[in-house]
Every structure is written in structure tokens, then in C-alpha cells.
Design a protein around this motif. Structure first.
Motif, PDB file in Angstrom:
ATOM      1  N   THR A 158       8.050  50.764  -8.678  1.00 12.40           N
ATOM      2  CA  THR A 158       7.583  49.405  -8.381  1.00 12.40           C
ATOM      3  C   THR A 158       8.776  48.482  -8.183  1.00 12.40           C
ATOM      4  OG1 THR A 158       7.469  48.854 -10.749  1.00 12.40           O
ATOM      5  CG2 THR A 158       5.463  49.721  -9.717  1.00 12.40           C
ATOM      6  N   TRP A 159       8.547  47.375  -7.474  1.00  9.21           N
ATOM      7  CA  TRP A 159       9.585  46.374  -7.313  1.00  9.21           C
ATOM      8  C   TRP A 159       8.973  44.989  -7.376  1.00  9.21           C
ATOM      9  CZ3 TRP A 159       7.385  48.310  -2.831  1.00  9.21           C
ATOM     10  CH2 TRP A 159       6.990  47.369  -1.877  1.00  9.21           C
ATOM     11  N   SER A 160       9.796  44.032  -7.703  1.00  7.86           N
ATOM     12  CA  SER A 160       9.366  42.643  -7.751  1.00  7.86           C
ATOM     13  C   SER A 160      10.560  41.770  -7.418  1.00  7.86           C
ATOM     14  CB  SER A 160       8.829  42.281  -9.141  1.00  7.86           C
ATOM     15  OG  SER A 160       8.455  40.913  -9.200  1.00  7.86           O
ATOM     16  N   ASN A 161      10.408  40.927  -6.392  1.00  5.61           N
ATOM     17  CA  ASN A 161      11.477  40.019  -6.014  1.00  5.61           C
ATOM     18  C   ASN A 161      10.874  38.736  -5.459  1.00  5.61           C
ATOM     19  OD1 ASN A 161      10.725  40.603  -3.323  1.00  5.61           O
ATOM     20  ND2 ASN A 161      12.173  42.330  -3.248  1.00  5.61           N
ATOM     21  N   SER A 162      11.710  37.891  -4.858  1.00 10.01           N
ATOM     22  CA  SER A 162      11.247  36.585  -4.372  1.00 10.01           C
ATOM     23  C   SER A 162      10.226  36.711  -3.259  1.00 10.01           C
ATOM     24  CB  SER A 162      12.450  35.760  -3.877  1.00 10.01           C
ATOM     25  OG  SER A 162      13.136  36.455  -2.844  1.00 10.01           O
ATOM     26  N   ARG A 163      10.209  37.846  -2.575  1.00 10.64           N
ATOM     27  CA  ARG A 163       9.264  38.034  -1.471  1.00 10.64           C
ATOM     28  C   ARG A 163       7.959  38.674  -1.919  1.00 10.64           C
ATOM     29  NH1 ARG A 163      13.001  41.205   2.668  1.00 10.64           N
ATOM     30  NH2 ARG A 163      13.553  42.229   0.707  1.00 10.64           N
ATOM     31  N   GLY A 164       7.866  39.016  -3.175  1.00  5.25           N
ATOM     32  CA  GLY A 164       6.627  39.608  -3.668  1.00  5.25           C
ATOM     33  C   GLY A 164       6.894  40.841  -4.502  1.00  5.25           C
ATOM     34  N   GLU A 165       5.866  41.629  -4.687  1.00  5.28           N
ATOM     35  CA  GLU A 165       6.002  42.847  -5.470  1.00  5.28           C
ATOM     36  C   GLU A 165       5.195  43.952  -4.805  1.00  5.28           C
ATOM     37  OE1 GLU A 165       2.498  41.944  -8.746  1.00  5.28           O
ATOM     38  OE2 GLU A 165       4.588  41.540  -9.263  1.00  5.28           O
ATOM     39  N   GLY A 166       5.454  45.166  -5.222  1.00  8.08           N
ATOM     40  CA  GLY A 166       4.744  46.291  -4.627  1.00  8.08           C
ATOM     41  C   GLY A 166       5.184  47.593  -5.250  1.00  8.08           C
ATOM     42  N   LYS A 167       4.809  48.681  -4.618  1.00 12.35           N
ATOM     43  CA  LYS A 167       5.158  50.007  -5.113  1.00 12.35           C
ATOM     44  C   LYS A 167       5.449  50.917  -3.930  1.00 12.35           C
ATOM     45  CE  LYS A 167       0.201  50.959  -5.644  1.00 12.35           C
ATOM     46  NZ  LYS A 167      -0.858  51.351  -6.622  1.00 12.35           N
ATOM     47  N   LEU A 168       6.141  52.010  -4.199  1.00 15.35           N
ATOM     48  CA  LEU A 168       6.515  52.941  -3.140  1.00 15.35           C
ATOM     49  C   LEU A 168       6.767  54.317  -3.728  1.00 15.35           C
ATOM     50  CD1 LEU A 168       9.859  53.708  -3.138  1.00 15.35           C
ATOM     51  CD2 LEU A 168       9.978  51.288  -2.627  1.00 15.35           C
ATOM     52  N   PHE A 169       6.746  55.308  -2.879  1.00 10.22           N
ATOM     53  CA  PHE A 169       7.279  56.629  -3.204  1.00 10.22           C
ATOM     54  C   PHE A 169       7.833  57.210  -1.923  1.00 10.22           C
ATOM     55  CE2 PHE A 169       3.237  58.175  -1.556  1.00 10.22           C
ATOM     56  CZ  PHE A 169       3.537  59.420  -1.015  1.00 10.22           C
TER      57      PHE A 169
END
Length: 613
Positions: A200-211
Motif C-alpha cells: 500500500t502507499w499513501s501520499n499527497s496525491r492519494g492512497e492505494g495498493k499494488l502488486f
């Protein structure tokens, strides 16, 4: 010199769809395409000539290293055909997958025969102007197929993969090595060689997940990344080792800072991406390809480089918990110590579930794809990353040879370790405390020394061995007790609670001397056999029992890894000793160390327990 004969006329057969086994050609020209790191090859069979041929990216090295040059004679061991659209006209391109040089260009010295362009002799649907394609394939836009597939049916742009398969139409696939961003209609048939965990990630542009997953076919490999909704859609269905049809992903240049694959491109899933299992035979698609490095060669490799390694697990450390400084996340790691037939050992760090689930009984052979090289204090180490693949006791010829070496001689041989670390592995240079004190007088302010010693704990300063610390996961600073609330000056916050932490000053001794050393929580807990929380509660509730517990470890022997360094505090320079790791004495291993030291001191070539000398 007798030159090998060329396979006369086979270019026409190949471009007309016939499967030709190991054709022999002459190279008459090489050109690096401007849209990437791909090479186009001008090939001749002495009758026909064609530049509609391209090297798979994993073969770039044969040109860059000068192995293949103009006028070289080569044997093409494997190839694949890809469809391309050249100015609105369909055209087949041959992707060269495997090459053996039969004669060097310098030995041949010139062109063989008087070949003519093969395009003039192809059927009308394959005719095209050679000069246009040779300038680049920026207008390529179609599927592709392998020579072994007879059907020329292509997948309509709006037809789904499931519909195509259910209707009985043969899927025309494009080799991974032929993909480029200038194609927008393709299907690949690929094996999943590795799959990362969901991140997962979270920054100023939003958050989300990846693989991400690494895909492999006979032409090469490529990385594919899924984001957000695609993670939910595809993660559970993807299984490592299985083969899938994949289409409608976007391609972009690979970010080599995070992608160790040889492909110049990487794929990203889109809202239109389709992935379906391939139930037909896929024997032509290889399993994981390894390019093993000998452990002794890793010492010369660059930090950060990714390598494949095959070795025997000689020693395994316990799982350790660490706290990530940036966000306080708890990390789990385990160090294992791996040796190969070069009789060289390296520390290999496993992370996360790989660390927790690793089974190390009976000294397994491990094959690692994509381990990252680390460097500390002049030594090299390895660690896994999200895309690393580990196989235990793989069915590989190299693994069987390694197992035979270990069984006969390797298990008893003295190994050289190229890893140097403060914590974890109990490997390094042995010293007595007296020798360490003598060395401490010679070290400079900007250096440190790490050594192993067998010593006994003679005293622990129990009165200040434990303190109340900030309860946040990423902070261990001492808090100030303000009548029921606890102030952390580092975090600038008041908390209703705290956690106990150990910071013990211990005196350790051997027959040559004694030193004071600092033991942090993990090492102090190992000595005392209790957690910091348990000791803190004991100190609050029963001070006498707490002091008795601390005194109980007196004269207990351990193997210590000590780091000594000069420190300047208020112009007072002192030698500081820190316990990097601690372990119970393994007397079998310690006796082996004593024998080695005895051999060295007495200049004895070999000590045998059965000798009367």
C-alpha cells in the motif's frame, strides 16, 4: 579455414510460416533501434537477405561485447515470428531467441553469395518495403504467432479472450521479446515466475495498493504491475508457476532502479486488462531461468546489484523484530548463512513471511532469483526484495552437484565468510578481551572494530538497567512522568501510558581482562530471560526479586559480538563497547575455534583428535 555452410533459401520458408530447425545465416548488418535498446539484424542465407529480424533483448550482450559482428556466421537455435503492421501492410518479423556463433566476422571477411531481398518473393499479404521497416517499427500494431502455430487468425480488437477461446479460434500470441509501446493489439502467453505481496502507499496525491509479477516466455521476461481495482480483480487468481494469456496492458520504459529484468519495457494493467489461465500444453515456456553467481564472486560485485545464487544453508539465526524508522512499521527478518562449492559463505537476510516460514532442517539447498547485494563495514551480504524468488532443494543439476559436494567434503570444510555485520550472525574475527583492549588503543576516531569473544557476565548495573520509554512504535526515548501522564520531548506529546525498555551496562570478563559494555533491549532480554515489560513490572512490584533476577546471570558464559569505537564526549575520549549480538555457547563450534587458534599459535598444519603426536 573451412567456413560452415549457410542454410540456403530458408528465409523464404521462415517468412512463409514454415518451422525451420537451427538455420545458419550470415550477419551483414546490425542497427540499434531508436525506440529502445533493441537491435535489428540484417541476415543472409546466401540466396535471400532480410532486415525483418530482431534480437530478443536478453541477447543484446552478444553485440555489445563484440561476440557477433558484421560477416559473422551464426546458427539460430530458436526463433519466434511476430506480426507487425508496416504502413498499413501486414508483415512478419523474426525474433531471434537463441544464437550460436559458428564463425567470427573477422575470419569470414566478406559477404557470401549475392542475396536478394526476400520480400520480393513473399506472398502478397506479406510484401512490404524493406527500407521503411529498417528505419524503425513505430507503426507496429498487431498480434503475433509462433512458427509452431498453424492458424493465422488474429484476435479482433473488441473480442474478449474468453470469447475467442470459447469460439474455437486459435489465439495468435506475441513473444514477450517482441513487445513495444508502438503495438496496441497483442496477446502474450506467459508463465508467472514470481508474484509480490500486496503493498500500500499513501501520499499527497492519494492512497492505494499494488502488486507486481514477473512474466516469462521463451523469448524473455517482463514485469507487470497491478494497481487498485486490478489488485482485487487478479491477485488471488494469479499463481506462481502457472501459464496465462494476458492482453490489453500498457507498456512503458522499465524503471531500472526498481526493475532488474533484462526487458527494456514493463507492463501496467488497465481497466481493460484481461488475464485467463492457459489450459493447453505449455512445455515450450520455461520455468524460472537462473544465472547463478559463485558466492566468492559476489565480493567483487557492486552494492545494490541483483544476482542469482545457489547455496547450502549452513547456519540459521532466529527471527528478529525491527521497527522501521520512517513510519514505525514492525519488520520481521531472519539471517541465514549460505555456502557454495567455492567454500565461501555469505549472510542472506530474509524478510516478512519468507523469514517467518523458512524451514532450515537438514541444511537445504536454496536457489535464489534476484537477491540484492548489500555492503557493511567492507563485507558483502544478500537480502530478498519483493520480487525475489526462493526455491528449496530445486531439481537442478547444479543443486545436485552442490548437495554431493556438501555430503562428501563441504560440511566439514572451513569456509571463508565475506559478510561482516554487527547484529545477527555470530561470525567474525575472534579475540580475547585482552587483545581487544590492546587493539582499542590503536583505532582512530572515525573507525570501529567488531570481534567475537567468549566471556562471562560478572556484573549488571540493575539500578538503571530499565526505563520508561515513549509508547510509539518508532520512538524509544525516555519519558517524563507528570503525575499520571508521560511526556515525550522528542514526539512533543503527552501519553497516558509508556513502555519499558532495557539499556543495561554489563561487565564481562575472560581470563585476559574485563570490559564494560552496553546491551540494548534485545540482547539484555536474551541474558535475563525476560522481556523488558516483565522486568519493569517486576521492578515496580517486587524490587528485591528484580535485583535477585539481575544478580542471577552473574558468571553466565555467552558468545558476544562486540563493537568497539572511540567516542568524544565533552572533550573526554573513551572507548565504548556495544553488544551487537549474544548467543549461548555452542561448545562444539567453540572448540573448533580453539583448535584453529591452537594451529595458528603453534604453527601446526593439522590437528587430529586421533593423533598421538
Amino acid at each position: 579455414m573451412t567456413l560452415p555452410g549457410l542454410s540456403k533459401g530458408v528465409l523464404l520458408d521462415i517468412y512463409n510460416g514454415k518451422d525451420v530447425e537451427k538455420p545458419v545465416f550470415q550477419v551483414l548488418g546490425l542497427k540499434k533501434l531508436g525506440n529502445g535498446e533493441r537491435y535489428r539484424v540484417l541476415l543472409s542465407d546466401s540466396v535471400y537477405i532480410s532486415s525483418f529480424t530482431m534480437l530478443a533483448t536478453q541477447l543484446n550482450h552478444i553485440i555489445e561485447e563484440g561476440t557477433v559482428a558484421d560477416f559473422s556466421i551464426i546458427e539460430v537455435g530458436r526463433y519466434a515470428l511476430s506480426h507487425a503492421n508496416n504502413g498499413g501492410k501486414p508483415r512478419r518479423i523474426m525474433i531471434i531467441l537463441e544464437v550460436t556463433q559458428k564463425a567470427a566476422g573477422a575470419d569470414v571477411g566478406g559477404k557470401i553469395g549475392n542475396p536478394v531481398p526476400v520480400e520480393k518473393h513473399l506472398s502478397s499479404e506479406n510484401t512490404s518495403e524493406e527500407s521503411t521497416l529498417f528505419s524503425g517499427i513505430k507503426n507496429s500494431s498487431s498480434g503475433a504467432k509462433r512458427p509452431a502455430q498453424a492458424s493465422s487468425s488474429s484476435v479482433p480488437e473488441k473480442r474478449s479472450l474468453n470469447t475467442t477461446i470459447n469460439s474455437g479460434i486459435n489465439i495468435a500470441t506475441t513473444p514477450i521479446g517482441a513487445l513495444s509501446p508502438y503495438q496496441n493489439r497483442w496477446v502474450i502467453k506467459a508463465r508467472v515466475s514470481s508474484k509480490s505481496a500486496i503493498r500500500t502507499w499513501s501520499n499527497s496525491r492519494g492512497e492505494g495498493k499494488l502488486f507486481n509479477m514477473d512474466l516469462l516466455d521463451e523469448s524473455g521476461d517482463i514485469r507487470c504491475t497491478a494497481f487498485r481495482e486490478a489488485v482485487d480483480k487478479f491477485y488471488d487468481m494469479i499463481e506462481v508457476g502457472k501459464v496465462y494469456y494476458i492482453s490489453r496492458c500498457s507498456l512503458k520504459p522499465a524503471n531500472k532502479a526498481f526493475n532488474n529484468l533484462s526487458n527494456d519495457y514493463e507492463m501496467s494493467m488497465t481497466n481493460d486488462t484481461e488475464i485467463i489461465p492457459c489450459d493447453e500444453s505449455s512445455d515450450e515456456i520455461p520455468m524460472i531461468n537462473f544465472d547463478f553467481h559463485a558466492i566468492q564472486d559476489i565480493e567483487k560485485c557492486e552494492k545494490g546489484q541483483l544476482v542469482d545464487v545457489l547455496g547450502i544453508v549452513k547456519q540459521v539465526d532466529e527471527v528478529q523484530s525491527l521497527t522501521k524508522r520512517s513510519d514505525g512499521t514492525e519488520l520481521r527478518k531472519r539471517d541465514i548463512h549460505v555456502i557454495d562449492m567455492s567454500n565461501t559463505m555469505i549472510t542472506f537476510t530474509l524478510w516478512g513471511t519468507q523469514a517467518e516460514n523458512f524451514e532450515a532442517s537438514n541444511n537445504p539447498v536454496i536457489a535464489v532469483k534476484g537477491a540484492r547485494i548489500g555492503e557493511f563495514n567492507g563485507g558483502k551480504s544478500l537480502s530478498t526484495i519483493s520480487s525475489s524468488v526462493i526455491q528449496i532443494d530445486p531439481d537442478l543439476p547444479e543443486a545436485h552437484r552442490l548437495r554431493g559436494w556438501w555430503t562428501t567434503t563441504g560440511h566439514s570444510a572451513e569456509a571463508k565468510s565475506i559478510s561482516k555485520s554487527v547484529g545477527g550472525a555470530m561470525t567474525g574475527s575472534w579475540m580475547t578481551i585482552g587483545e581487544a583492549l590492546a587493539m582499542g588503543k590503536t583505532i582512530s576516531m572515525d573507525s570501529s572494530e567488531v570481534y567475537l569473544c567468549k566471556a562471562a557476565v560478572t556484573f549488571i548495573r540493575a539500578e538503571n538497567a530499565i526505563y520508561k520509554a515513549c509508547p510509539t512504535a518508532s520512538c524509544n526515548k525516555k519519558v517524563v512522568d507528570n503525575d499520571g501522564s508521560f511526556r515525550c520531548e522528542k514526539c512533543a506529546r503527552d501519553f497516558p501510558n509508556f513502555k519499558y525498555r532495557l539499556l543495561a551496562q554489563i561487565n564481562i570478563s575472560d581470563c585476559t581482562g574485563s570490559i564494560w559494555a552496553t546491551a540494548f533491549s534485545t540482547e539484555a532480554e536474551t541474558m535475563l530471560g525476560m522481556t523488558a515489560q516483565e522486568l519493569g513490572e517486576l521492578a515496580d512490584q517486587d524490587r528485591d526479586n528484580y535485583l535477585t533476577k539481575c544478580a542471577s546471570i552473574a558468571f553466565s558464559p555467552y558468545i558476544f559480538k562486540i563493537r568497539m569505537k572511540l567516542e568524544n564526549y565533552l572533550d573526554d575520549v573513551k572507548l565504548r563497547n556495544v553488544v551487537g549480538s549474544i548467543a549461548p555457547v555452542n561448545y562444539k563450534e567453540y572448540n573448533s575455534q580453539l583448535l584453529k587458534q591452537l594451529q595458528k599459535d603453534c604453527n601446526i598444519a593439522r590437528i587430529s583428535s586421533g593423533s598421538n603426536a
